[in-house]
Every structure is written in structure tokens, then in C-alpha cells.
Design a protein around this motif. Sequence first.
Motif, PDB file in Angstrom:
ATOM      1  N   MET A 192      28.783  81.467  -1.952  1.00  0.00           N
ATOM      2  CA  MET A 192      28.816  80.693  -0.719  1.00  0.00           C
ATOM      3  C   MET A 192      28.224  81.495   0.423  1.00  0.00           C
ATOM      4  O   MET A 192      28.498  82.691   0.570  1.00  0.00           O
ATOM      5  N   LEU A 193      27.413  80.815   1.232  1.00  0.00           N
ATOM      6  CA  LEU A 193      26.890  81.365   2.468  1.00  0.00           C
ATOM      7  C   LEU A 193      27.474  80.560   3.620  1.00  0.00           C
ATOM      8  O   LEU A 193      27.445  79.323   3.594  1.00  0.00           O
ATOM      9  N   LEU A 194      27.989  81.236   4.628  1.00  0.00           N
ATOM     10  CA  LEU A 194      28.596  80.561   5.779  1.00  0.00           C
ATOM     11  C   LEU A 194      27.786  80.856   7.031  1.00  0.00           C
ATOM     12  O   LEU A 194      27.525  82.015   7.356  1.00  0.00           O
ATOM     13  N   GLY A 205      40.452  77.354   4.357  1.00  0.00           N
ATOM     14  CA  GLY A 205      39.730  76.478   3.439  1.00  0.00           C
ATOM     15  C   GLY A 205      38.455  77.113   2.920  1.00  0.00           C
ATOM     16  O   GLY A 205      38.115  76.979   1.738  1.00  0.00           O
ATOM     17  N   VAL A 206      37.733  77.803   3.809  1.00  0.00           N
ATOM     18  CA  VAL A 206      36.489  78.450   3.405  1.00  0.00           C
ATOM     19  C   VAL A 206      36.766  79.561   2.392  1.00  0.00           C
ATOM     20  O   VAL A 206      36.063  79.683   1.383  1.00  0.00           O
ATOM     21  N   LEU A 227      37.546  70.120   5.406  1.00  0.00           N
ATOM     22  CA  LEU A 227      38.453  70.697   4.412  1.00  0.00           C
ATOM     23  C   LEU A 227      38.437  69.896   3.120  1.00  0.00           C
ATOM     24  O   LEU A 227      38.499  70.469   2.020  1.00  0.00           O
ATOM     25  N   ARG A 228      38.322  68.575   3.223  1.00  0.00           N
ATOM     26  CA  ARG A 228      38.245  67.738   2.020  1.00  0.00           C
ATOM     27  C   ARG A 228      36.973  68.047   1.229  1.00  0.00           C
ATOM     28  O   ARG A 228      36.982  68.098  -0.006  1.00  0.00           O
ATOM     29  N   GLN A 263      25.817  76.438   0.758  1.00  0.00           N
ATOM     30  CA  GLN A 263      25.480  76.906   2.097  1.00  0.00           C
ATOM     31  C   GLN A 263      26.219  75.999   3.074  1.00  0.00           C
ATOM     32  O   GLN A 263      25.928  74.808   3.171  1.00  0.00           O
ATOM     33  N   LEU A 264      27.188  76.563   3.793  1.00  0.00           N
ATOM     34  CA  LEU A 264      28.024  75.798   4.712  1.00  0.00           C
ATOM     35  C   LEU A 264      27.629  76.112   6.149  1.00  0.00           C
ATOM     36  O   LEU A 264      27.641  77.277   6.557  1.00  0.00           O
TER      37      LEU A 264
END
Length: 380
Positions: A309-311, A298-299, A267-268, A280-281
Motif C-alpha cells: 500500500m502507498l498512502l 483503518g489504513v 473505512l468501508r 494506492q490510497l
Amino acid sequence: MALKLLHSADWQIGRIYSQFEPDDAAALFEARFLAVERLATLAIEHSVDAVLVAGDVFDAQTVSDKTIRRLFNAMQGYTGPWVLMPGNHDAALAESVWTRAHRLGVIPSNVTTCLEPRVHVVQDRFALLPAPLVQRHTYGDLTEWFDAAPTTEGLFRIGLAHGCVQGVLPEGVDSANPIAADRAAKARLDYLALGDWHGCRRMDERTWYAGTPETDRFKANDSGQAVLVSMEGPSATPSVEVVGVGRYRWQQLESNLAVSSDVEETLRKLEQIGADDVVQLRLSGVCDLVGQRQLDSGVEAARARSRAMLLDSQDLSLEPTQADMEAIHADGYVGEVLQQLRAEQSEAQGTIARDALLILAWLLDDQAKPSQAKNQGAAP
């Protein structure tokens, strides 16, 4: 007689970012034109004698006529010489994006397109030796002709090529479009401007890859830059300065979760994501339902702040704790279903089981909240 050049490559104008949501893909598409505009501004600020683009100006032969027109519009800020050369994405085929551009009549008089291997003298300052690709892949060194190419004495000899310098890739890897590692020395070049690798890299004191001016992939390779080359005279050692061009920062974040502190650390990291980040997470490991909800929140907050963003969370498993089960009153048959779904996450349909587990937990939790609120409001 001094010479100053701005070396760029791999613009890949017209690239489509289909892995992203439509609005993000459109912004990344647009960023490539804006990078060209910034190159024009840099050319003016540094009073360069020419801008060299070492291949892959366009991303594909099939880009639209509008995209072709927009590129040359983006170059208008700098009225000095531009030298463009085809690469593997926009090879100089008999019928190509380059022949369309010429038919459209949109190429300004200050732009030289190097569609064949011959010497171009640019403003009586330097002799340019290009090695344009005439097909997507070749297995002979197209820069070999540089060695014997005659040029007028007193002019700088500048090479322009697109491909892979031999000896850079791991041994045994067969790479298309090879370039001899000692080409600059053998051809008596004052500078060899290369394209194909999307990161900025020095090969020797006279040979550089500029990289793409706007980062376009999740790889830490010093992309998003251009190379400013200054030479006091022919045969003098070039002075090279790497200058930033790109706007967006592409980065990979990976978190393997095991304990609650791992969720907090993730989260930080997400809180540091800003408007110019393309992320990219990847999430893996295990977390409980409380942690999953914190991550979801958070995402989504980071996704709204970021450019794109890609998860990837397919390797993340949910492990509801006893407290989770009690909080959602998951006893009896429903509790058994939750336990079964939890167990099935490690099987072939693990992602489906995990999603079903999370959805069921949310539904049960939502049903429990009215009862909890009623009980909290009751008199002691």
C-alpha cells in the motif's frame, strides 16, 4: 492445418519496485517469475504450438546473471517452442542482457531469441517475422520489412513487434518505435503479436497487444492477461481468447473528505482490501481528530492485509472541532498553538504543520487520559 499460439509481452523480469517497502517490493519482484510459470502451465493446458513474447522480456540490461538464469528456469514447464524478442527495455545492443544470456549458456534449445530482423521458421508450422529493437528508441517503422518478406507457401505468417501503433496516441504526440496501423494487412500477416502497452488491447482482428502478464502499475488497462490465438489455416480469421494470468490487483482509491460519513465510506473501502491487492490510497479534504484516528487505524489494518500500500495524504487537512479541543484540554497557550498549526496547513509547509498538529493533539490526549481515568474512578 490449424495453429494455436499463446501471445504474451512485457514480462520486465528483474523490475525493482523501489516505491514500496522492501518485503512488498520483493514479493512483487518474485511475482513476475511466477507469472512466467503460469504462462508455461497455460501453454500446456491449451496445447499451444508456441509461446510468443513480444518484447521487454527483461526490465533492464543490467539485471543480474541470477535473474537471467531464474527466468529460463521459470520457463521449463513448457517444453514446446518459446519465441522471445527484445523490446525497448532490453534492446538488442551490441552488448546486452541477451548477449550475456547466450554467453551464460542458459537458453534452452526450445527457445528462439529474435535479435535481428529475419524470418524464423518454427517447427515447419509458421514463419515468424520479428522486428526486434536494436536501441531503446527508434523513429522509423521497424515492421516495414514484413511487407516484402518472402515466406514458404502454406506456412502461417506471424508478425512480432514492440512499439506504438500509429494513430492510437492523441494527435500531435510524438511516439517512439512506431508501427503502421495497417501493417497486418499490408504484410499479409495471419496475426501480428504486439508488445509495449501493458494492457491487453485489440487493434484489429489480426493485431493485438497482449499486455503484461502481471500488473505492475496503477492504471486500469486490462493488464495481467495473455492472448490465446487459434487459426484454422493460413488466411483464416484468428479466434482470440483473453486469459487471466496475473495474481495481484493494482487499484487506486481516492477519497475527498468533508463530513464524517466520508470517513465511514473510506473505512468501508479499506475493509474490502485483501491479500492480493496493491493499493494506492489518496486522501484529501478535511477531517477532525476523531476521524483522523479512525483513518489511521483503518489504513494500518488494511496495510497489514494487503500485499502493498502507498498512502498519499498530503492534501488532507486536520480541523479539530471544539469537542476535540475540549477533550484534550487545549486551552490557553497550547490552544493557541493548535489553532496556529491548523491555520498553517494551507501554507507551504502544510504537511509539516498537519503532522505537528496531530502529534501535539496525541500527546495532549495521552496526558489527559490518566486524569480522566482518575476522575471516572472517584466516588460521586
